[in-house]
Design an enzyme around this catalytic site. Sequence first.
Site, PDB file in Angstrom:
ATOM      1  N   HIS A 219      -3.062  12.488   0.150  1.00  0.00           N
ATOM      2  CA  HIS A 219      -1.754  12.169   0.732  1.00  0.00           C
ATOM      3  C   HIS A 219      -1.565  10.659   0.935  1.00  0.00           C
ATOM      4  CE1 HIS A 219       1.295  12.514   4.176  1.00  0.00           C
ATOM      5  NE2 HIS A 219       1.838  13.220   3.212  1.00  0.00           N
ATOM      6  N   LYS A 221      -0.941   6.560   0.423  1.00  0.00           N
ATOM      7  CA  LYS A 221       0.016   5.668  -0.228  1.00  0.00           C
ATOM      8  C   LYS A 221      -0.585   4.259  -0.158  1.00  0.00           C
ATOM      9  CE  LYS A 221       2.738   8.885   2.195  1.00  0.00           C
ATOM     10  NZ  LYS A 221       2.207  10.091   1.628  1.00  0.00           N
ATOM     11  N   ASP A 226      -3.783  -8.120  -6.486  1.00  0.00           N
ATOM     12  CA  ASP A 226      -4.634  -9.324  -6.544  1.00  0.00           C
ATOM     13  C   ASP A 226      -5.547  -9.491  -5.327  1.00  0.00           C
ATOM     14  OD1 ASP A 226      -3.515  -9.939  -8.950  1.00  0.00           O
ATOM     15  OD2 ASP A 226      -2.298 -11.617  -8.240  1.00  0.00           O
ATOM     16  N   HIS A 395      10.576  10.368   8.391  1.00  0.00           N
ATOM     17  CA  HIS A 395       9.273  10.561   7.753  1.00  0.00           C
ATOM     18  C   HIS A 395       8.262   9.500   8.199  1.00  0.00           C
ATOM     19  CE1 HIS A 395       6.636  10.886   3.999  1.00  0.00           C
ATOM     20  NE2 HIS A 395       6.670  12.118   4.466  1.00  0.00           N
ATOM     21  N   LYS A 397       5.517   7.574  10.185  1.00  0.00           N
ATOM     22  CA  LYS A 397       4.386   7.940  11.032  1.00  0.00           C
ATOM     23  C   LYS A 397       3.942   6.679  11.777  1.00  0.00           C
ATOM     24  CE  LYS A 397       3.891  10.229   6.787  1.00  0.00           C
ATOM     25  NZ  LYS A 397       4.574  11.438   6.964  1.00  0.00           N
ATOM     26  N   ASP A 402       1.318   0.631  24.605  1.00  0.00           N
ATOM     27  CA  ASP A 402       1.588  -0.476  25.537  1.00  0.00           C
ATOM     28  C   ASP A 402       2.206  -1.700  24.875  1.00  0.00           C
ATOM     29  OD1 ASP A 402       0.446   1.130  27.463  1.00  0.00           O
ATOM     30  OD2 ASP A 402      -1.492   0.104  27.466  1.00  0.00           O
TER      31      ASP A 402
END
Length: 477
Positions: A219, A221, A226, A395, A397, A402
């Site tokens: 899952h 991404k 470089d 979507h 996350k 604090d």
Amino acid sequence: MILVLIHFLFLAAFTVRVLWRDDLAPTSRLAWFIVLMVLPYFGVVAYLLFGEINLGRTIHKRHKEVFAKIHEVGERSLGNCHSNLDDDVEVQYRVPFRAAASVDGFKTTVGNRAELMPDAATARSRLIEDIDSAKTHVHVLYYIWLNDTTGTNVAHALMRAAKRGVKCRAMADGLGSRAMIKSSLWKEMAAAGVKVEVALSFKHLLRTILFSRVDLRNHRKITVIDNRVTYCGSQNCADPEFRVKPKFAPWIDIMARFEGPVVAQNHLLFASDWMLNGQEELLQDLPLDAAPLPGGFAAQVFGDGPTERRGATPQLFSVLMGTAQRELVISTPYFVPDPTVLNALLAAAARGVEVTIVFPKRNDSWIVAAVSRSNYRRMLKTGIKIHEFKGGLLHAKTLTVDGAVTLIGSTNMDVRSFDLNYENDILLRDDQFTKSIRERQQAYIAESEQVTLEDVLAWSPMRRFWNNIVATMSPVL
């Protein structure tokens, strides 16, 4: 009579199998008992397909070998960038950084910078600009890669880079990107010199069904250019209109562009996936030179998956929640918490921390929506504020503590991310970047409607009954 005997022997065999496993939580074991007893034949098939988190001995052995090399190279390349935490992270926030390092071995680094992308379009245009300016390497990994405008533009940018001599590697998940992998565009990339690989391929489907499970997915991404820039967040290689599920669009994602030693850590995480799935010895080909950037902050990559320690991600989330002194703000599209995380949330609110969670109002999974809402009453009674985003499928996350600590990446607060998926996140300590994440979280809240305890108490008995029935099965979802 013989058929009845076979029936009971069949169920007894799978019941013994569930009892034999000491890696199952009691709630999961009970849920499987219910499934097997209520829907015996369906339950047996479901257990064969989804019952056990196991990629097989060969993969686990290979994973240990790969990460032994990853850690050796990481120490050699990043030793001068590691933090002892005492000088870079306040004492009350150090435990989550140590907890994350205990899972994948990536230690806290110093001298990192990050820029929060204002929207999905900017994130992709900046990424393509970075690919077009690449000189040595471009490495990408996506769970969902569609051959829509975004997916096609990224593919063409990789092909342009490969044709001018840049080493390009592209990996996509075998399920989430199945259409892309079968497309002419994928073949075109390979023909142009882009090395392509499939994560968790279905090449040996029968073996997967018999000895593993089909829904263990990558899952992640990850984009590394470089060894200078990496992108981290929730955005797949797809348009916000998300053509595979257009009625829930737009997908509202969050992406950040990082520089500094944390880039090399993400590079090593990509290398681990590439080597685990494709067998190519990649480490000798990676430019992993890293130096702290002046004025940068403390950060580290957190990579988890079914070959890592069980329960590591919910433990990290719980530790983060436990460090909160004043405020805890979370956005997540999928909320199927295990008891560890749910109790940590409730405990934070009970001791006076202002806890706010933002969910999408319309979820693309009706099962997840029901399970999420089955927890609303308990959370609201403890003082947790719940908001439901109305402007599309939220979507993003994110988790902030604090206004000081941020966790951003691919991990949802559900059992799939906790146990079944390979995920990647970045944990960091920085006031300025966390402030930008908080402002984005506040923007989500501004486009949401608050759910109150009175709202939940007004739900019909049938709605509450349904949510709780579905939630009973949440340990095996």
